[in-house]
Design a protein around this motif. Structure first.
Motif, PDB file in Angstrom:
ATOM      1  N   SER A   1       0.821  -1.199   0.000  1.00 18.18           N
ATOM      2  CA  SER A   1       0.000   0.000   0.000  1.00 18.18           C
ATOM      3  C   SER A   1       0.863   1.260   0.000  1.00 18.18           C
ATOM      4  CB  SER A   1      -0.926   0.019   1.224  1.00 18.18           C
ATOM      5  OG  SER A   1      -1.541   1.284   1.372  1.00 18.18           O
ATOM      6  N   PHE A   2       0.502   2.216  -0.817  1.00 20.48           N
ATOM      7  CA  PHE A   2       1.190   3.500  -0.859  1.00 20.48           C
ATOM      8  C   PHE A   2       1.097   4.197   0.485  1.00 20.48           C
ATOM      9  CE2 PHE A   2       0.464   8.142  -1.654  1.00 20.48           C
ATOM     10  CZ  PHE A   2       1.790   8.490  -1.887  1.00 20.48           C
ATOM     11  N   PHE A   3      -0.050   4.148   1.114  1.00 19.26           N
ATOM     12  CA  PHE A   3      -0.246   4.839   2.388  1.00 19.26           C
ATOM     13  C   PHE A   3       0.531   4.178   3.513  1.00 19.26           C
ATOM     14  CE2 PHE A   3      -4.146   5.896  -0.014  1.00 19.26           C
ATOM     15  CZ  PHE A   3      -3.968   7.272  -0.063  1.00 19.26           C
ATOM     16  N   ALA A   4       0.651   2.835   3.484  1.00 21.15           N
ATOM     17  CA  ALA A   4       1.456   2.140   4.488  1.00 21.15           C
ATOM     18  C   ALA A   4       2.915   2.545   4.350  1.00 21.15           C
ATOM     19  CB  ALA A   4       1.295   0.633   4.341  1.00 21.15           C
ATOM     20  N   GLY A   5       3.362   2.699   3.114  1.00 18.64           N
ATOM     21  CA  GLY A   5       4.734   3.135   2.872  1.00 18.64           C
ATOM     22  C   GLY A   5       4.977   4.544   3.370  1.00 18.64           C
ATOM     23  N   GLN A   6       3.988   5.420   3.189  1.00 20.61           N
ATOM     24  CA  GLN A   6       4.100   6.787   3.687  1.00 20.61           C
ATOM     25  C   GLN A   6       4.219   6.813   5.205  1.00 20.61           C
ATOM     26  OE1 GLN A   6       0.721   8.997   2.063  1.00 20.61           O
ATOM     27  NE2 GLN A   6       2.186  10.181   0.869  1.00 20.61           N
ATOM     28  N   GLU A   7       3.410   5.982   5.871  1.00 25.03           N
ATOM     29  CA  GLU A   7       3.436   5.937   7.327  1.00 25.03           C
ATOM     30  C   GLU A   7       4.791   5.430   7.820  1.00 25.03           C
ATOM     31  OE1 GLU A   7       2.383   6.543  11.111  1.00 25.03           O
ATOM     32  OE2 GLU A   7       1.212   7.122   9.342  1.00 25.03           O
ATOM     33  N   GLU A   8       5.345   4.441   7.128  1.00 25.99           N
ATOM     34  CA  GLU A   8       6.662   3.916   7.502  1.00 25.99           C
ATOM     35  C   GLU A   8       7.735   4.985   7.330  1.00 25.99           C
ATOM     36  OE1 GLU A   8       9.707   0.249   6.309  1.00 25.99           O
ATOM     37  OE2 GLU A   8       7.657   0.324   5.498  1.00 25.99           O
ATOM     38  N   GLU A   9       7.633   5.761   6.237  1.00 28.18           N
ATOM     39  CA  GLU A   9       8.596   6.837   6.017  1.00 28.18           C
ATOM     40  C   GLU A   9       8.503   7.888   7.114  1.00 28.18           C
ATOM     41  OE1 GLU A   9       8.079   8.467   2.164  1.00 28.18           O
ATOM     42  OE2 GLU A   9       8.654   6.635   1.103  1.00 28.18           O
ATOM     43  N   ARG A  10       7.277   8.231   7.525  1.00 32.96           N
ATOM     44  CA  ARG A  10       7.105   9.211   8.588  1.00 32.96           C
ATOM     45  C   ARG A  10       7.699   8.717   9.906  1.00 32.96           C
ATOM     46  NH1 ARG A  10       2.020  10.450   5.942  1.00 32.96           N
ATOM     47  NH2 ARG A  10       0.979   8.793   7.113  1.00 32.96           N
ATOM     48  N   GLU A  11       7.467   7.427  10.208  1.00 30.73           N
ATOM     49  CA  GLU A  11       7.999   6.866  11.447  1.00 30.73           C
ATOM     50  C   GLU A  11       9.526   6.858  11.426  1.00 30.73           C
ATOM     51  OE1 GLU A  11       6.237   3.055  11.821  1.00 30.73           O
ATOM     52  OE2 GLU A  11       4.263   3.822  12.427  1.00 30.73           O
ATOM     53  N   ASN A  12      10.110   6.491  10.268  1.00 29.38           N
ATOM     54  CA  ASN A  12      11.574   6.477  10.153  1.00 29.38           C
ATOM     55  C   ASN A  12      12.142   7.886  10.273  1.00 29.38           C
ATOM     56  OD1 ASN A  12      11.650   3.711   9.808  1.00 29.38           O
ATOM     57  ND2 ASN A  12      11.603   3.816   7.575  1.00 29.38           N
ATOM     58  N   SER A  13      11.435   8.857   9.707  1.00 31.40           N
ATOM     59  CA  SER A  13      11.885  10.240   9.784  1.00 31.40           C
ATOM     60  C   SER A  13      11.873  10.740  11.221  1.00 31.40           C
ATOM     61  CB  SER A  13      10.998  11.135   8.908  1.00 31.40           C
ATOM     62  OG  SER A  13      11.397  12.479   8.998  1.00 31.40           O
ATOM     63  N   LEU A  14      10.799  10.423  11.955  1.00 27.44           N
ATOM     64  CA  LEU A  14      10.712  10.823  13.361  1.00 27.44           C
ATOM     65  C   LEU A  14      11.816  10.175  14.181  1.00 27.44           C
ATOM     66  CD1 LEU A  14       6.845  10.672  13.953  1.00 27.44           C
ATOM     67  CD2 LEU A  14       8.280  12.728  13.869  1.00 27.44           C
ATOM     68  N   LEU A  15      12.085   8.883  13.891  1.00 26.11           N
ATOM     69  CA  LEU A  15      13.124   8.168  14.626  1.00 26.11           C
ATOM     70  C   LEU A  15      14.494   8.771  14.354  1.00 26.11           C
ATOM     71  CD1 LEU A  15      13.879   5.798  16.450  1.00 26.11           C
ATOM     72  CD2 LEU A  15      14.019   4.354  14.407  1.00 26.11           C
ATOM     73  N   ASN A  16      14.755   9.107  13.098  1.00 20.07           N
ATOM     74  CA  ASN A  16      16.047   9.705  12.752  1.00 20.07           C
ATOM     75  C   ASN A  16      16.227  11.069  13.405  1.00 20.07           C
ATOM     76  OD1 ASN A  16      16.783   7.533  11.143  1.00 20.07           O
ATOM     77  ND2 ASN A  16      15.924   8.425   9.287  1.00 20.07           N
ATOM     78  N   ASN A  17      15.121  11.844  13.451  1.00 24.13           N
ATOM     79  CA  ASN A  17      15.196  13.154  14.095  1.00 24.13           C
ATOM     80  C   ASN A  17      15.504  13.041  15.585  1.00 24.13           C
ATOM     81  OD1 ASN A  17      14.675  14.502  11.710  1.00 24.13           O
ATOM     82  ND2 ASN A  17      12.450  14.593  12.065  1.00 24.13           N
ATOM     83  N   GLN A  18      14.904  12.015  16.218  1.00 23.51           N
ATOM     84  CA  GLN A  18      15.147  11.816  17.644  1.00 23.51           C
ATOM     85  C   GLN A  18      16.592  11.379  17.898  1.00 23.51           C
ATOM     86  OE1 GLN A  18      12.185   8.957  18.754  1.00 23.51           O
ATOM     87  NE2 GLN A  18      10.539  10.475  18.879  1.00 23.51           N
ATOM     88  N   ASN A  19      17.120  10.546  16.985  1.00 25.44           N
ATOM     89  CA  ASN A  19      18.506  10.055  17.147  1.00 25.44           C
ATOM     90  C   ASN A  19      19.506  11.171  16.920  1.00 25.44           C
ATOM     91  OD1 ASN A  19      17.601   7.468  17.680  1.00 25.44           O
ATOM     92  ND2 ASN A  19      17.761   6.804  15.534  1.00 25.44           N
ATOM     93  N   ASP A  20      19.118  12.184  16.103  1.00 30.21           N
ATOM     94  CA  ASP A  20      20.054  13.278  15.821  1.00 30.21           C
ATOM     95  C   ASP A  20      20.130  14.292  16.956  1.00 30.21           C
ATOM     96  OD1 ASP A  20      20.674  12.171  13.419  1.00 30.21           O
ATOM     97  OD2 ASP A  20      19.217  13.353  12.269  1.00 30.21           O
ATOM     98  N   ARG A  21      19.185  14.211  17.876  1.00 35.40           N
ATOM     99  CA  ARG A  21      19.168  15.202  18.963  1.00 35.40           C
ATOM    100  C   ARG A  21      20.229  14.900  20.003  1.00 35.40           C
ATOM    101  NH1 ARG A  21      12.591  15.674  19.884  1.00 35.40           N
ATOM    102  NH2 ARG A  21      12.152  16.690  17.885  1.00 35.40           N
TER     103      ARG A  21
END
Length: 247
Positions: free
Chosen positions: A227-247
């Protein structure tokens, strides 16, 4: 096509992709003469969107049928049906006849090419628009270059802008293939995909919190994976995780 609330749609492969990006913008008709999409609302079946193509006497006839329905048990909360017949010659629309029932509201479009332009008749009156307009039937790959499209439900001219997102894997008739992902905005907001042969293979859009997704050739069993939308949600979660790791 246009869906009313609660589902308002604003009137909405293979190898060699690198070479395909250099191909001229031409529509490719499926070898079997048809396109068959299953439409999902979230992970629930919403209906079908089908097209058939017939070439004869130098003309292309395109028949479009859309049937969508939202039900809960024995109750129907929403129903949408649309049929249109397009005649094309030399890449230009010659005529269009369309009938739509949008959850009880009826619309019609009658379009005919004339020396003055494309003469349009709808429930709201008559007007003449440029003959060069493509329709919102989405099968014609040329539409990714168009700035204006003829709405086949209401006969209105829609202002749009389309950008190439890039290559993307999509599920088509039981297999995952590589296609070109485009994003359309303006009077129509949606994501649309075409394969290396310029055939329409997928559409997805989100409206009023509802996720609507087209799958060509059936509904995949592993929906969450493709699903395109499932992929979008996974990208958002990965982006949030990366942002938290960069802090």
């Amino acid at each position: 096509m246009t869906l009313k609330r609660p589902l308002l749609l604003r009137t909405a492969i293979v190898g060699g992709l690198a070479a395909a990006l250099c191909l001229p913008a031409v529509a490719s008709i499926p070898t079997d003469g048809g396109l068959d999409f299953r439409v999902l609302r979230g992970d629930s079946p919403l209906g079908e969107h089908r097209l058939s193509f017939t070439e004869r006497d130098g003309q292309l006839e395109v028949l479009v049928t859309i049937d969508l329905e939202v039900t809960v048990g024995p109750f129907t909360f929403f129903r949408y049906s649309h049929e249109n017949r397009e005649i094309w010659r030399d890449g230009q629309l010659v005529s269009l006849v369309a009938e739509t029932n949008d959850d009880g509201d009826d619309y019609f479009v009658r379009a005919q090419q004339t020396p003055e332009g494309m003469r349009i008749e709808t429930k709201d009156g008559k007007e003449v628009v440029p003959t060069s307009l493509l329709t919102t039937s989405y099968w014609n790959y040329d539409m990714v270059e168009a700035e204006r499209l003829l709405d086949t439900q209401k006969g209105q001219v829609r202002e749009v802008s389309t950008e190439l997102v890039g290559p993307s894997d999509v599920w088509v008739d039981g297999e995952v293939i590589e296609a070109r992902h485009y994003r359309m905005s303006g009077d129509l907001d949606l994501d649309i995909w075409y394969d290396a042969n310029n055939e329409w293979v997928k559409t997805a859009f989100e409206i009023n919190g509802e996720q609507i997704e087209y799958f060509r050739g059936g509904i995949p069993e592993d929906l969450e994976r493709v699903s395109f939308f499932a992929g979008q949600e996974e990208e958002r979660e990965n982006s949030l995780l990366n942002n938290q790791n960069d802090r």
